[in-house]
Design a protein around this motif. Structure first.
Motif, PDB file in Angstrom:
ATOM      1  N   HIS A   1      34.601 -47.789  36.374  1.00 55.53           N
ATOM      2  CA  HIS A   1      34.441 -48.404  35.061  1.00 55.53           C
ATOM      3  C   HIS A   1      33.205 -47.786  34.402  1.00 55.53           C
ATOM      4  N   ASP A   2      33.408 -46.976  33.376  1.00 53.74           N
ATOM      5  CA  ASP A   2      32.295 -46.349  32.652  1.00 53.74           C
ATOM      6  C   ASP A   2      31.604 -47.360  31.749  1.00 53.74           C
ATOM      7  N   LEU A   3      30.284 -47.394  31.798  1.00 50.61           N
ATOM      8  CA  LEU A   3      29.487 -48.232  30.908  1.00 50.61           C
ATOM      9  C   LEU A   3      29.088 -47.384  29.714  1.00 50.61           C
ATOM     10  N   THR A   4      29.635 -47.698  28.556  1.00 49.53           N
ATOM     11  CA  THR A   4      29.430 -46.854  27.373  1.00 49.53           C
ATOM     12  C   THR A   4      28.788 -47.605  26.214  1.00 49.53           C
ATOM     13  N   GLY A   5      28.461 -48.868  26.415  1.00 52.31           N
ATOM     14  CA  GLY A   5      27.924 -49.669  25.324  1.00 52.31           C
ATOM     15  C   GLY A   5      26.457 -49.400  25.042  1.00 52.31           C
ATOM     16  N   ALA A   6      25.958 -50.124  24.061  1.00 53.13           N
ATOM     17  CA  ALA A   6      24.556 -50.044  23.674  1.00 53.13           C
ATOM     18  C   ALA A   6      23.667 -50.643  24.760  1.00 53.13           C
ATOM     19  N   ASP A   7      22.382 -50.302  24.705  1.00 51.39           N
ATOM     20  CA  ASP A   7      21.423 -50.873  25.648  1.00 51.39           C
ATOM     21  C   ASP A   7      21.496 -52.396  25.635  1.00 51.39           C
ATOM     22  N   ARG A   8      21.511 -52.951  26.833  1.00 50.21           N
ATOM     23  CA  ARG A   8      21.476 -54.406  27.037  1.00 50.21           C
ATOM     24  C   ARG A   8      22.642 -55.144  26.371  1.00 50.21           C
ATOM     25  N   ASP A   9      23.759 -54.491  26.242  1.00 51.32           N
ATOM     26  CA  ASP A   9      24.960 -55.093  25.648  1.00 51.32           C
ATOM     27  C   ASP A   9      25.981 -55.286  26.765  1.00 51.32           C
ATOM     28  N   TYR A  10      26.024 -56.515  27.321  1.00 60.43           N
ATOM     29  CA  TYR A  10      26.929 -56.787  28.440  1.00 60.43           C
ATOM     30  C   TYR A  10      28.365 -56.483  28.065  1.00 60.43           C
TER      31      TYR A  10
ATOM     32  N   SER B   1      23.759 -41.088  36.680  1.00 56.75           N
ATOM     33  CA  SER B   1      23.514 -39.650  36.697  1.00 56.75           C
ATOM     34  C   SER B   1      22.748 -39.251  35.442  1.00 56.75           C
ATOM     35  N   VAL B   2      21.666 -38.501  35.620  1.00 56.20           N
ATOM     36  CA  VAL B   2      20.916 -37.949  34.487  1.00 56.20           C
ATOM     37  C   VAL B   2      20.744 -36.453  34.722  1.00 56.20           C
ATOM     38  N   SER B   3      20.847 -35.660  33.643  1.00 57.98           N
ATOM     39  CA  SER B   3      20.703 -34.214  33.779  1.00 57.98           C
ATOM     40  C   SER B   3      19.391 -33.710  33.189  1.00 57.98           C
ATOM     41  N   THR B   4      18.750 -34.508  32.368  1.00 53.10           N
ATOM     42  CA  THR B   4      17.442 -34.154  31.826  1.00 53.10           C
ATOM     43  C   THR B   4      16.453 -35.216  32.259  1.00 53.10           C
ATOM     44  N   ASN B   5      15.168 -34.966  32.077  1.00 53.34           N
ATOM     45  CA  ASN B   5      14.181 -35.967  32.444  1.00 53.34           C
ATOM     46  C   ASN B   5      14.421 -37.221  31.614  1.00 53.34           C
ATOM     47  N   ALA B   6      14.981 -38.248  32.257  1.00 54.42           N
ATOM     48  CA  ALA B   6      15.354 -39.468  31.547  1.00 54.42           C
ATOM     49  C   ALA B   6      15.351 -40.647  32.507  1.00 54.42           C
ATOM     50  N   ALA B   7      15.344 -41.828  31.933  1.00 52.58           N
ATOM     51  CA  ALA B   7      15.473 -43.063  32.701  1.00 52.58           C
ATOM     52  C   ALA B   7      16.800 -43.712  32.331  1.00 52.58           C
ATOM     53  N   LEU B   8      17.492 -44.217  33.328  1.00 45.85           N
ATOM     54  CA  LEU B   8      18.769 -44.889  33.108  1.00 45.85           C
ATOM     55  C   LEU B   8      18.891 -46.005  34.127  1.00 45.85           C
TER      56      LEU B   8
ATOM     57  N   LEU C   1      32.602 -60.563  36.372  1.00 48.10           N
ATOM     58  CA  LEU C   1      31.503 -59.621  36.534  1.00 48.10           C
ATOM     59  C   LEU C   1      31.300 -58.853  35.237  1.00 48.10           C
ATOM     60  N   HIS C   2      30.040 -58.747  34.807  1.00 46.70           N
ATOM     61  CA  HIS C   2      29.676 -57.992  33.606  1.00 46.70           C
ATOM     62  C   HIS C   2      28.551 -57.014  33.963  1.00 46.70           C
ATOM     63  N   ALA C   3      28.360 -56.011  33.121  1.00 47.02           N
ATOM     64  CA  ALA C   3      27.283 -55.042  33.342  1.00 47.02           C
ATOM     65  C   ALA C   3      26.854 -54.438  32.012  1.00 47.02           C
ATOM     66  N   TYR C   4      25.636 -53.928  31.974  1.00 49.45           N
ATOM     67  CA  TYR C   4      25.181 -53.131  30.837  1.00 49.45           C
ATOM     68  C   TYR C   4      24.276 -52.022  31.327  1.00 49.45           C
ATOM     69  N   ARG C   5      24.023 -51.077  30.446  1.00 53.63           N
ATOM     70  CA  ARG C   5      23.131 -49.976  30.736  1.00 53.63           C
ATOM     71  C   ARG C   5      21.868 -50.112  29.897  1.00 53.63           C
ATOM     72  N   ILE C   6      20.778 -49.525  30.393  1.00 52.82           N
ATOM     73  CA  ILE C   6      19.541 -49.374  29.633  1.00 52.82           C
ATOM     74  C   ILE C   6      19.232 -47.884  29.669  1.00 52.82           C
ATOM     75  N   GLY C   7      19.340 -47.244  28.516  1.00 53.03           N
ATOM     76  CA  GLY C   7      19.170 -45.801  28.410  1.00 53.03           C
ATOM     77  C   GLY C   7      20.498 -45.169  28.035  1.00 53.03           C
ATOM     78  N   GLN C   8      20.437 -44.213  27.137  1.00 52.63           N
ATOM     79  CA  GLN C   8      21.670 -43.594  26.658  1.00 52.63           C
ATOM     80  C   GLN C   8      21.820 -42.141  27.108  1.00 52.63           C
ATOM     81  N   THR C   9      20.835 -41.614  27.841  1.00 56.20           N
ATOM     82  CA  THR C   9      20.931 -40.251  28.347  1.00 56.20           C
ATOM     83  C   THR C   9      21.502 -40.300  29.755  1.00 56.20           C
ATOM     84  N   GLY C  10      22.633 -39.642  29.980  1.00 54.28           N
ATOM     85  CA  GLY C  10      23.267 -39.635  31.289  1.00 54.28           C
ATOM     86  C   GLY C  10      24.499 -40.521  31.315  1.00 54.28           C
ATOM     87  N   THR C  11      25.055 -40.675  32.499  1.00 52.78           N
ATOM     88  CA  THR C  11      26.249 -41.507  32.674  1.00 52.78           C
ATOM     89  C   THR C  11      25.949 -42.668  33.601  1.00 52.78           C
TER      90      THR C  11
END
Length: 151
Positions: A26-35, A63-70, A119-129
Motif C-alpha cells: 500500500h503506497d502512502l501518497t498523501g500530504a504530510d500528516r494526512d491519515y 526509501s530516500v535517494s537524496t539527503n532527506a528525512a521520511l 488501520l491508517h497511516a500517513y507519511r511525514i516528508g515528500q522526498t522518497g517513497t
C-alpha cells in the motif's frame, strides 16, 4: 478477511479476532500528516461490548535517494476516528537508503458492539517513497482479544 475464534460465553470465554495473513503493498501518497486508510487490511468488527486488548503490527518500507528525512506513522481508528495512544512511528534521515521494520502498539480500549477498527497511516516528508507492506517476510495485521465486560 477476518478470522475469529470465539469461546462459548462472553463472560469467562475467550474471544479473539484477527486479520488473516495478508500479502500487499500500500503506497502512502498523501500530504504530510494526512491519515489514509490502509485499505488492504480488512476492518475488524467488534462482536460485543467490553474492554478489548487491541494489537497491531505494520511493516513500513521507506526509501530516500537524496539527503532527506521520511517518516511513517501508523494508528488504529474506531468508526473512522483516531484511537489516541495507538500511534507508532518509524523513519530515517539519510541518502540512498531503504529501511523496513515492523512497528505497532498493544493497548486496552473499551468498545461497543459493532464498532469497526481499521488501520491508517500517513507519511511525514515528500522526498522518497513510503508504503506499508505485508508478505511472508513480514506481516501487517490487526488483532483483538476480549478481556472483560467493562472498566
Amino acid at each position: 478477511m477476518q478470522a475469529a475464534t470465539t469461546g462459548t460465553s462472553q463472560q469467562g470465554g475467550s474471544t479473539w479476532l484477527q486479520t488473516d495473513p495478508l500479502t500487499f503493498r500500500h503506497d502512502l501518497t498523501g500530504a504530510d500528516r494526512d491519515y489514509e486508510p490502509v485499505s488492504d487490511v480488512p476492518e475488524l468488527t467488534i462482536p460485543f461490548p467490553g474492554v478489548w486488548e487491541i494489537s497491531y503490527l505494520a511493516r513500513p518500507a521507506i526509501s530516500v535517494s537524496t539527503n532527506a528525512a521520511l517518516w511513517v506513522t501508523t494508528a488504529l481508528f474506531k468508526n473512522n476516528a483516531l484511537i489516541p495512544g495507538s500511534e507508532a512511528i518509524t523513519g530515517l534521515q539519510a541518502s540512498d537508503e531503504v529501511i523496513q521494520n515492523t512497528t505497532g502498539q498493544t493497548f486496552l480500549h473499551k468498545f461497543d458492539a459493532g464498532d469497526r477498527v481499521t488501520l491508517h497511516a500517513y507519511r511525514i516528508g515528500q522526498t522518497g517513497t513510503a508504503n506499508i507492506l505485508s508478505n511472508a517476510d513480514g506481516r501487517t495485521g490487526v488483532m483483538a482479544h476480549w478481556v472483560s465486560p467493562g472498566f
